[in-house]
Design an enzyme around this catalytic site. Structure first.
Site, PDB file in Angstrom:
ATOM      1  N   ALA A 186      -3.722   0.024   3.054  1.00 16.08           N
ATOM      2  CA  ALA A 186      -2.432  -0.510   2.579  1.00 16.08           C
ATOM      3  C   ALA A 186      -2.420  -0.820   1.081  1.00 16.08           C
ATOM      4  O   ALA A 186      -1.782  -1.780   0.651  1.00 16.08           O
ATOM      5  CB  ALA A 186      -2.023  -1.748   3.385  1.00 16.08           C
ATOM      6  N   SER A 197       1.183  -0.651  -0.197  1.00 14.84           N
ATOM      7  CA  SER A 197       1.986  -1.758   0.353  1.00 14.84           C
ATOM      8  C   SER A 197       1.631  -3.065  -0.348  1.00 14.84           C
ATOM      9  O   SER A 197       2.511  -3.876  -0.657  1.00 14.84           O
ATOM     10  CB  SER A 197       1.726  -1.912   1.859  1.00 14.84           C
ATOM     11  N   ASP A 212       4.008  -2.484   6.294  1.00  9.29           N
ATOM     12  CA  ASP A 212       2.882  -3.387   6.006  1.00  9.29           C
ATOM     13  C   ASP A 212       3.187  -4.359   4.865  1.00  9.29           C
ATOM     14  O   ASP A 212       2.388  -5.249   4.585  1.00  9.29           O
ATOM     15  CB  ASP A 212       1.640  -2.571   5.571  1.00  9.29           C
ATOM     16  N   LYS A 264      -6.105  -4.400   3.006  1.00 11.07           N
ATOM     17  CA  LYS A 264      -6.152  -4.987   4.352  1.00 11.07           C
ATOM     18  C   LYS A 264      -6.944  -4.057   5.273  1.00 11.07           C
ATOM     19  O   LYS A 264      -7.033  -2.846   5.043  1.00 11.07           O
ATOM     20  CB  LYS A 264      -4.758  -5.233   4.945  1.00 11.07           C
TER      21      LYS A 264
HETATM   22  P1  ATP Z   1      -1.093   2.121   5.016  1.00  7.35           P
HETATM   23  O1  ATP Z   1      -2.371   1.545   5.561  1.00  7.35           O
HETATM   24  O2  ATP Z   1      -0.027   1.075   4.701  1.00  7.35           O
HETATM   25  O3  ATP Z   1      -0.560   3.287   5.778  1.00  7.35           O
HETATM   26  P2  ATP Z   1      -2.586   3.609   3.085  1.00  7.35           P
HETATM   27  O4  ATP Z   1      -3.655   2.716   2.532  1.00  7.35           O
HETATM   28  O5  ATP Z   1      -3.002   4.564   4.142  1.00  7.35           O
HETATM   29  O6  ATP Z   1      -1.405   2.668   3.560  1.00  7.35           O
HETATM   30  P3  ATP Z   1      -1.593   4.027   0.427  1.00  7.35           P
HETATM   31  O7  ATP Z   1      -2.843   3.847  -0.368  1.00  7.35           O
HETATM   32  O8  ATP Z   1      -0.614   2.917   0.405  1.00  7.35           O
HETATM   33  O9  ATP Z   1      -1.928   4.411   1.934  1.00  7.35           O
HETATM   34  O10 ATP Z   1      -0.934   5.381  -0.072  1.00  7.35           O
HETATM   35  C1  ATP Z   1      -0.083   6.162   0.738  1.00  7.35           C
HETATM   36  C2  ATP Z   1       0.735   7.089  -0.163  1.00  7.35           C
HETATM   37  O11 ATP Z   1       1.604   6.303  -0.972  1.00  7.35           O
HETATM   38  C3  ATP Z   1      -0.107   7.921  -1.091  1.00  7.35           C
HETATM   39  O12 ATP Z   1       0.130   9.257  -0.803  1.00  7.35           O
HETATM   40  C4  ATP Z   1       0.347   7.559  -2.500  1.00  7.35           C
HETATM   41  O13 ATP Z   1       0.555   8.691  -3.312  1.00  7.35           O
HETATM   42  C5  ATP Z   1       1.655   6.819  -2.303  1.00  7.35           C
HETATM   43  N1  ATP Z   1       1.806   5.637  -3.187  1.00  7.35           N
HETATM   44  C6  ATP Z   1       2.960   5.179  -3.697  1.00  7.35           C
HETATM   45  N2  ATP Z   1       2.774   4.082  -4.438  1.00  7.35           N
HETATM   46  C7  ATP Z   1       1.462   3.813  -4.412  1.00  7.35           C
HETATM   47  C8  ATP Z   1       0.650   2.782  -5.000  1.00  7.35           C
HETATM   48  N3  ATP Z   1       1.179   1.818  -5.774  1.00  7.35           N
HETATM   49  N4  ATP Z   1      -0.666   2.780  -4.718  1.00  7.35           N
HETATM   50  C9  ATP Z   1      -1.190   3.749  -3.921  1.00  7.35           C
HETATM   51  N5  ATP Z   1      -0.482   4.742  -3.369  1.00  7.35           N
HETATM   52  C10 ATP Z   1       0.831   4.784  -3.597  1.00  7.35           C
END
Ligand code: ATP
Length: 291
Positions: free
Chosen positions: A98, A101, A134, A8
């Site tokens: 995300a 998420s 999210d 997203k």
């Molecule tokens: P958001 O925009 O919701 O804050 P993001 O894209 O910044 O999310 P993610 O890629 O979801 O961040 O990863 C955040 C943290 O979650 C990472 O440090 C990762 O190690 C952990 N994590 C746990 N499960 C997962 C997964 N299935 N995929 C990616 N990261 C994951």
């Protein structure tokens, strides 16, 4: 069973204040794009086994898909019913897209089908909210305004597709840190959510570029010069609507069509180090109620 788990982007984020539970009260407009991880789910006798193509992603209890499976077992009284989940990661991690998420949301859908649980949309939305702010939006994607800590989702009918170029610098930004940098007194902007919602519902792509806004961007930009570099690359390529997504560091720019987005992405890939990732993406519609 293999499911696509879409990334997203946030076209607008306003922070409204800090809540007693430690979260921030926010209002954000998000949309899913066709950069996707693949989630392959299959049965096994007991327990959850998670594997991931990206070695940087934990596969133990810290992984959100493990948490989603655990929550479903507990709430539905399923004992130790088993599942194997392989995540083919394409969405950059901790990049404001995300990815985790989305994986959690698709695990809820996938296990609802695999384990024949018969959970309805409202049940899935409640479980999703327990997994992360999210996750409810990621269950169905498309375009929506989310409020509260992000878990109250109102979907919009916004004719698309829209096309973007995503530039992802090689760093991770922890969402908690980005939110902790925000100060109410530095936020002067009136809410643009209503404006951007009506522009999107009217399908007015030309006005969209001037409405984008992210309250988290100034602090992340100040700490990480890569954000400005990503912005400059997109601006040099002629993009008008440029914004950091979520808590960063991914930055996107609007493109007038998919072919133009592909052309810009190809051009930018030739100008950045290989560790930077650049994607041409298009918005995706809201999913059907089930997988
Ligand atoms: P958001 O925009 O919701 O804050 P993001 O894209 O910044 O999310 P993610 O890629 O979801 O961040 O990863 C955040 C943290 O979650 C990472 O440090 C990762 O190690 C952990 N994590 C746990 N499960 C997962 C997964 N299935 N995929 C990616 N990261 C994951």
């Amino acid at each position: 069973m293999t499911l696509s788990s879409f990334a997203k982007i946030n076209l607008c984020i306003h922070l409204l204040g800090k809540r007693a539970d430690g979260y921030h009260e926010i209002v954000t407009l998000m949309e899913t794009v066709d950069l996707a991880d693949d989630l392959a789910l299959s049965g096994q006798e007991k327990g959850t086994t998670v594997t991931c193509s990206d070695p940087a992603v934990p596969t133990d209890g810290r992984n959100l898909v493990q948490k989603a499976a655990g929550l479903l077992r507990e709430r539905c009284g399923l004992g130790d019913r088993g599942v194997r989940i392989h995540i083919e990661k394409r969405i950059p991690v901790a990049a404001g897209l995300a990815g985790g998420s989305g994986n959690a949301a698709m695990t809820l859908h996938g296990l609802n089908a695999l384990w024949s649980l018969g959970l309805r949309e409202e049940d899935l939305m409640d479980l999703a909210a327990e997994l992360g702010s999210d996750v409810p939006f990621c269950l169905y994607g498309g375009v929506a305004v989310a409020s509260g800590r992000g878990e109250k989702v109102a979907w919009l009918d916004a004719p698309g597709p829209r096309h973007y170029v995503l530039v992802c610098p090689p760093l991770e930004v922890a969402s908690g840190w980005a939110y902790s940098q925000w100060k109410l007194e530095l936020t002067k902007n009136a809410s643009r959510i209503n404006l951007i919602s009506s522009v999107m519902q009217a399908g007015d792509g030309s006005k969209l570029a001037s409405c984008l806004h992210n309250d988290l961007e100034p602090a992340v930009r100040a700490a990480h010069p890569e954000i400005d570099r990503a912005r400059e690359l997109l601006a040099d390529a002629g993009s008008k609507g440029i914004l950091m997504s979520g808590s960063g560091p991914s930055v996107f720019g609007l493109a007038p069509g998919r072919a133009e987005a592909e052309r810009i992405a190809h051009d930018l890939r030739g100008r950045v180090e290989p560790s930077w990732r650049v994607f041409a993406v298009s918005s995706t519609s809201r999913r059907d109620a089930t997988v």
